[in-house]
Design an enzyme around this catalytic site. Structure first.
Site, PDB file in Angstrom:
ATOM      1  CE  LYS A 175      -2.102   3.027   1.976  1.00  0.00           C
ATOM      2  NZ  LYS A 175      -1.956   4.458   1.552  1.00  0.00           N
ATOM      3  CD  GLU A 249      12.072   4.016   9.524  1.00  0.00           C
ATOM      4  OE1 GLU A 249      11.867   4.966  10.308  1.00  0.00           O
ATOM      5  OE2 GLU A 249      12.265   4.149   8.306  1.00  0.00           O
ATOM      6  CB  CYS A 283      12.875   7.800   8.637  1.00  0.00           C
ATOM      7  SG  CYS A 283      13.683   6.801   7.407  1.00  0.00           S
ATOM      8  CD  GLU A 380      10.160  12.210  11.837  1.00  0.00           C
ATOM      9  OE1 GLU A 380       8.980  11.817  11.852  1.00  0.00           O
ATOM     10  OE2 GLU A 380      11.103  11.502  11.452  1.00  0.00           O
TER      11      GLU A 380
HETATM   12  P1  NAI Z   1       1.315   8.559   7.769  1.00  0.00           P
HETATM   13  O1  NAI Z   1       2.044   7.740   8.760  1.00  0.00           O
HETATM   14  O2  NAI Z   1      -0.101   8.884   8.114  1.00  0.00           O
HETATM   15  O3  NAI Z   1       1.309   7.821   6.338  1.00  0.00           O
HETATM   16  C1  NAI Z   1       2.161   6.763   5.980  1.00  0.00           C
HETATM   17  C2  NAI Z   1       1.378   5.653   5.298  1.00  0.00           C
HETATM   18  O4  NAI Z   1       0.380   5.140   6.192  1.00  0.00           O
HETATM   19  C3  NAI Z   1       0.613   6.092   4.045  1.00  0.00           C
HETATM   20  O5  NAI Z   1       0.633   5.039   3.115  1.00  0.00           O
HETATM   21  C4  NAI Z   1      -0.803   6.296   4.575  1.00  0.00           C
HETATM   22  O6  NAI Z   1      -1.802   6.181   3.592  1.00  0.00           O
HETATM   23  C5  NAI Z   1      -0.901   5.170   5.572  1.00  0.00           C
HETATM   24  N1  NAI Z   1      -1.908   5.370   6.613  1.00  0.00           N
HETATM   25  C6  NAI Z   1      -2.385   6.549   7.109  1.00  0.00           C
HETATM   26  N2  NAI Z   1      -3.290   6.317   8.092  1.00  0.00           N
HETATM   27  C7  NAI Z   1      -3.389   4.967   8.219  1.00  0.00           C
HETATM   28  C8  NAI Z   1      -4.138   4.101   9.074  1.00  0.00           C
HETATM   29  N3  NAI Z   1      -4.983   4.576  10.004  1.00  0.00           N
HETATM   30  N4  NAI Z   1      -3.966   2.768   8.954  1.00  0.00           N
HETATM   31  C9  NAI Z   1      -3.099   2.261   8.040  1.00  0.00           C
HETATM   32  N5  NAI Z   1      -2.375   3.030   7.197  1.00  0.00           N
HETATM   33  C10 NAI Z   1      -2.504   4.365   7.286  1.00  0.00           C
HETATM   34  O7  NAI Z   1       2.163   9.869   7.543  1.00  0.00           O
HETATM   35  P2  NAI Z   1       1.818  11.233   6.783  1.00  0.00           P
HETATM   36  O8  NAI Z   1       0.482  11.724   7.209  1.00  0.00           O
HETATM   37  O9  NAI Z   1       2.044  11.054   5.353  1.00  0.00           O
HETATM   38  O10 NAI Z   1       2.948  12.197   7.376  1.00  0.00           O
HETATM   39  C11 NAI Z   1       2.814  12.789   8.668  1.00  0.00           C
HETATM   40  C12 NAI Z   1       4.140  12.833   9.388  1.00  0.00           C
HETATM   41  O11 NAI Z   1       4.638  11.519   9.560  1.00  0.00           O
HETATM   42  C13 NAI Z   1       5.263  13.571   8.687  1.00  0.00           C
HETATM   43  O12 NAI Z   1       5.212  14.935   8.946  1.00  0.00           O
HETATM   44  C14 NAI Z   1       6.488  12.923   9.292  1.00  0.00           C
HETATM   45  O13 NAI Z   1       6.826  13.524  10.520  1.00  0.00           O
HETATM   46  C15 NAI Z   1       6.058  11.506   9.560  1.00  0.00           C
HETATM   47  N6  NAI Z   1       6.535  10.570   8.513  1.00  0.00           N
HETATM   48  C16 NAI Z   1       7.609   9.777   8.791  1.00  0.00           C
HETATM   49  C17 NAI Z   1       8.124   8.948   7.828  1.00  0.00           C
HETATM   50  C18 NAI Z   1       9.312   8.081   8.059  1.00  0.00           C
HETATM   51  O14 NAI Z   1      10.060   7.808   7.138  1.00  0.00           O
HETATM   52  N7  NAI Z   1       9.509   7.568   9.238  1.00  0.00           N
HETATM   53  C19 NAI Z   1       7.562   8.914   6.479  1.00  0.00           C
HETATM   54  C20 NAI Z   1       6.404   9.753   6.290  1.00  0.00           C
HETATM   55  C21 NAI Z   1       5.934  10.547   7.284  1.00  0.00           C
END
Ligand code: NAI
Ligand code: MG
Length: 478
Positions: A175, A249, A283, A380
């Site tokens: 996904k 992660e 990250c 972060e």
């Molecule tokens: P997110 O964690 O919500 O999204 C990441 C993935 O999870 C996407 O594929 C999204 O569609 C999916 N997702 C969202 N809600 C979900 C749920 N309830 N159940 C299952 N899957 C779900 O992150 P978002 O909103 O894109 O970014 C927000 C913050 O997260 C950023 O500002 C950053 O701080 C952090 N982030 C950290 C990352 C890393 O590499 N560790 C990568 C992306 C975001």
């Protein structure tokens, strides 16, 4: 060269499927809508899980490790052959400067190569036991693995997670993030060309709702997730409901620690690049620079000079920093920058002359003398914002470095061999770098966090353990 995947479709059982719910794809460099993707609903998730299970039991389980290895080898080659196309697709979809997008394609190809090589080298042990017993262990795939990935490094994260899962004989449901689906779909198209049997890798596009359906599905045997802490917590709760293992992660607040005896010329490029690469949306970004008093003024002035030269522009202009992924991310980062108005701002970068005002651009910001408990020192930010914090001695450095909830990576700059060893032991972190940062991102190196940064390890051979379950066979033969 082209990679064929139809618009607005996702991949289930080797077939391109669509739904009537569409999400816009936006080019972060221009703010333009560049297409749509279909959002997979509950029925699609049910189909994908059923297909992945059937394919596991009827096809993929009968394929030898060596054959899996050949398919991954072929896939790696196809990815390399399509480097220009994939890099441009990623640059347009994610706003990543072209050079960085090319590096991601190469990493994806290298993951396929690495896991192709590893596929037939994972084996169990024999264990000395009681008289008349032979005991051995088998490494078996979990079964159907869900991979929920973010938008910042789609190709690298597909490489490390789907690559290791396929090599160990799992079937997968991927996904991708709603903001960045295109290279995932292109990867899906290439798996078919490489001869991966239909149904081994299924891709469902959509928003968080699609991810939630997938992670809650009782037919999933393992979940790997990269993204925010808040979504990570929900995923772990879903995994708990179904009692399945989960790898999380969740990012970090990773420090570089510069002692008085550090080689500053060697350190400088790492101090800055590790914070601004991919516009800080990494990250393992190094968002905190800890500097011992004797070097403090010098490091501040060196980093300030570098920051003043940093140029922000479109992905295709391929400068130091591209746009942020989305308007939402731009708001998050701008809000943090506003929280820094009480701090000393040492420098900002510059916008390229012909920047498009509708893109999601953010100037890099360098704040200095930041108290370790400030919100910019604890959270972060996921944007091109770095802070510098002074420290007195080793104990103080450890207290600050270990003083956030996160623990993903850390680096230490010092010439003192004993201190290098002590610091490596005392840092609460999944990876520690001595006199470098990131070690070139090697696919061989196990990666993952502690605390809020998550748990479980991806990358390297270690991931092969994470994507398998161990069976102990005790054979009594009288
Ligand atoms: P997110 O964690 O919500 O999204 C990441 C993935 O999870 C996407 O594929 C999204 O569609 C999916 N997702 C969202 N809600 C979900 C749920 N309830 N159940 C299952 N899957 C779900 O992150 P978002 O909103 O894109 O970014 C927000 C913050 O997260 C950023 O500002 C950053 O701080 C952090 N982030 C950290 C990352 C890393 O590499 N560790 C990568 C992306 C975001
Ligand atoms: Mg996009």
């Amino acid at each position: 060269m082209t990679i064929d995947f139809p618009n607005k479709h996702f991949l289930i059982n080797g077939e391109w499927v669509c739904s009537d719910v569409e999400l816009d794809l936006i080019n972060p460099s221009t703010g333009d809508i560049i297409g749509q993707v279909s959002a997979a609903g509950n029925d699609h998730i049910n189909d994908a899980v059923r297909v992945a299970r059937d394919t596991l039991e009827n096809t993929w389980n009968n394929i030898t490790a060596r054959e899996r290895s050949s398919i991954l080898t072929k896939l790696g080659r196809l990815i390399e052959e399509n480097i220009d196309l994939l890099a441009r697709l990623e640059a347009t979809d994610v706003g990543k400067p072209l050079k960085q997008a090319r590096a991601d394609v190469k990493a994806l190809a290298r993951y396929m190569e690495f896991y192709a090589g590893a596929a037939d080298k994972l084996h169990g042990d024999t264990i000395p036991y009681l008289q008349d017993y032979t005991v051995y262990t088998l490494r078996e795939p979990h079964g159907v693995c869900a991979h929920i990935i973010p938008w910042n490094y789609p190709m690298q994260i597909i490489g490390r997670s789907v690559g290791a899962a396929l090599a160990t004989g799992n079937t997968c449901i991927l996904k991708p993030a709603e903001e960045a689906c295109l290279t995932a779909l292109a990867f899906g198209a290439l798996t078919r060309e490489a001869g991966l049997p239909d149904g081994v890798l299924n891709i469902v596009t959509g928003s968080g709702d699609t991810g939630a359906h997938l992670s809650q599905h009782s037919g999933i045997d393992h979940i790997s997730f990269t993204g925010s802490v808040s979504t990570g917590i929900k995923i772990q709760q879903s995994a708990a409901q179904n009692v399945v293992p989960v790898t999380l992660e969740l990012g970090g607040k990773s420090p570089q620690i510069v002692f008085n005896d550090a080689d500053l010329d060697a350190a400088l490029p790492f101090l800055v690049n590790a914070g601004i690469q991919n516009a800080g949306q990494t990250c393992s970004a190094s968002s905190r620079i800890l500097v011992q008093r004797g070097n403090y003024a010098k490091v501040v002035s060196m980093m300030t000079a570098k920051y003043k030269m940093l140029l922000v522009g479109s992905a295709m202009d391929d400068l130091d920093i591209g746009p942020l992924i989305s308007k939402k991310q731009h708001e998050i980062v701008s809000d943090y920058i506003r929280q820094g108005t009480d701090l000393e701002l040492a420098a900002k970068g510059k916008f390229n002359a012909d920047i498009n005002n509708d893109g999601f651009y953010c100037l890099p910001h360098l704040f200095v003398d930041v108290p370790p408990d400030h919100s910019l020192a604890q959270n972060e930010i996921f944007g091109p914002v770095q802070i510098i914090i002074p420290f007195e001695d080793e104990d103080h450095a450890i207290e600050i470095a270990n003083g956030t909830g996160f623990g993903l990576v850390a680096s230490v700059w010092t010439q003192d061999g004993s201190r290098q060893m002590r610091m490596a032991q005392r840092l609460r972190s999944g990876q520690v770098f001595i006199n470098n940062y990131g070690a070139g991102g090697g696919v061989e190196l196990p990666f993952g966090g502690r605390g809020l940064s998550g748990h479980g390890r991806e990358k390297g051979f270690e991931a092969m353990f994470g994507f398998t379950t161990l069976k102990t066979v005790a054979h009594y033969h009288g």
